[in-house]
Design a protein around this motif. Structure first.
Motif, short mmCIF file in Angstrom:
data_model
loop_
_atom_site.label_atom_id
_atom_site.label_comp_id
_atom_site.label_asym_id
_atom_site.label_seq_id
_atom_site.Cartn_x
_atom_site.Cartn_y
_atom_site.Cartn_z
N ALA A 22 33.33 26.59 39.99
CA ALA A 22 34.68 27.10 39.76
C ALA A 22 35.75 26.22 40.38
N GLY A 23 35.38 25.40 41.37
CA GLY A 23 36.37 24.54 42.02
C GLY A 23 37.27 25.36 42.94
N ALA A 24 38.50 24.89 43.15
CA ALA A 24 39.43 25.58 44.03
C ALA A 24 40.07 26.74 43.28
N VAL A 25 39.74 27.95 43.65
CA VAL A 25 40.26 29.13 42.99
C VAL A 25 40.73 30.13 44.03
N SER A 26 41.46 31.12 43.59
CA SER A 26 41.95 32.15 44.50
C SER A 26 41.41 33.51 44.09
N ALA A 27 41.26 34.37 45.08
CA ALA A 27 40.84 35.76 44.87
C ALA A 27 39.61 35.88 43.99
N PRO A 28 38.48 35.23 44.36
CA PRO A 28 37.28 35.37 43.53
C PRO A 28 36.68 36.77 43.67
N THR A 43 27.90 38.53 37.87
CA THR A 43 29.19 38.30 37.22
C THR A 43 30.17 37.77 38.25
N GLY A 44 30.94 36.79 37.86
CA GLY A 44 31.97 36.25 38.74
C GLY A 44 33.28 36.11 37.99
N VAL A 45 34.38 36.45 38.66
CA VAL A 45 35.72 36.31 38.07
C VAL A 45 36.55 35.44 39.00
N TYR A 46 37.19 34.41 38.45
CA TYR A 46 37.98 33.47 39.23
C TYR A 46 39.35 33.33 38.57
N ASP A 47 40.39 33.23 39.41
CA ASP A 47 41.74 33.16 38.85
C ASP A 47 42.59 32.21 39.68
N ASP A 48 42.87 31.04 39.13
CA ASP A 48 43.77 30.09 39.76
C ASP A 48 44.97 29.83 38.83
#
Length: 227
Positions: A22-28, A43-48
């Motif tokens: 995912a690299g650099a992400v916020s609030a995983p 399951t994973g959710v990532y939001d940058d």
């Protein structure tokens, strides 16, 4: 015909664990659910600023769960939804817990671009691509098979360009009933209809003796014998 492999026999080409970096992400956010003692669904959710999701299964070999390769309802290039594939597998007495695509494929035909081997039987050659294999104990390994396939006729040897692969000009190719009911269409083609002299099947590291049943010149596809 002699098939040589530079690595151990690939037993399957189905990926059971997959994911992405995912690299650099916020609030995983992530969650893992245990389906059985040998299988987890994550399951994973990532939001940058650009939401991304991952869904994957993790398989632990050595238990009651085993990989199973499904490669088409009637031919190698069949494409279908997961529920239909699962129904086909369960019709032979198995219970499906999870599944995923096992290979990249040609969009126009559905043919896999890599190696497919099922229960030791060679379905389609590797075409120089890496593959994932499963041993009998369920453990997995990766490698590049680099198959060398030769056809020997009355002492003369010819290198085959592939098994159940797209037609390429100037190459000998072998097609079996796993490919489809007919060969690919071509403007002009010389066809040798070969039948096994016993009940042997194509497999890596073994020879199979074939008999020429007929020789046909065609300007299109021809039927592939079921045997």
């Amino acid at each position: 015909m002699k098939l040589k492999s530079l690595i151990s026999c690939i037993l399957a080409a189905m990926i059971l664990t997959t994911g992405f970096s995912a690299g650099a992400v916020s609030a995983p956010w992530s969650n893992t659910e245990e389906l059985t003692e040998d299988l987890e669904f994550s399951t994973g959710v990532y939001d940058d600023g650009d939401r991304q999701e991952e869904h994957y299964v993790t398989y632990y070999p050595g238990g009651s769960i085993h990989p199973y390769l499904w490669y088409g309802m009637t031919s190698l290039g069949d494409r279908t939804v997961f529920t239909e594939a699962a129904s086909q597998v369960e019709s032979v007495g198995m219970r499906v817990l999870a599944g995923t695509n096992g290979d990249y494929f040609v969009m126009s035909s559905g043919q896999p671009v890599g190696l497919v081997v099922s229960d030791g039987r060679l379905i389609t050659s590797d075409d120089g691509n890496p593959a994932l294999g499963f041993m009998e104990d369920g453990s997995a390994f990766f490698g590049t098979p680099q198959l060398q396939i030769e056809l020997s006729i009355r002492g003369s040897k010819y290198r085959l360009g592939g098994i159940n692969k797209p037609l390429r000009k100037g190459e000998f190719l072998l097609y079996t009933a796993d490919y489809a009911s007919n060969t690919p269409a071509s403007k002009e083609m010389l066809n040798l209809i070969l039948v096994p002299k016993d009940d042997s099947s194509l497999s890596i590291g073994h020879e199979i003796e074939l008999q020429v049943e007929s020789i046909l010149n065609s300007s299109g596809s021809i039927s592939i014998p079921e045997d």
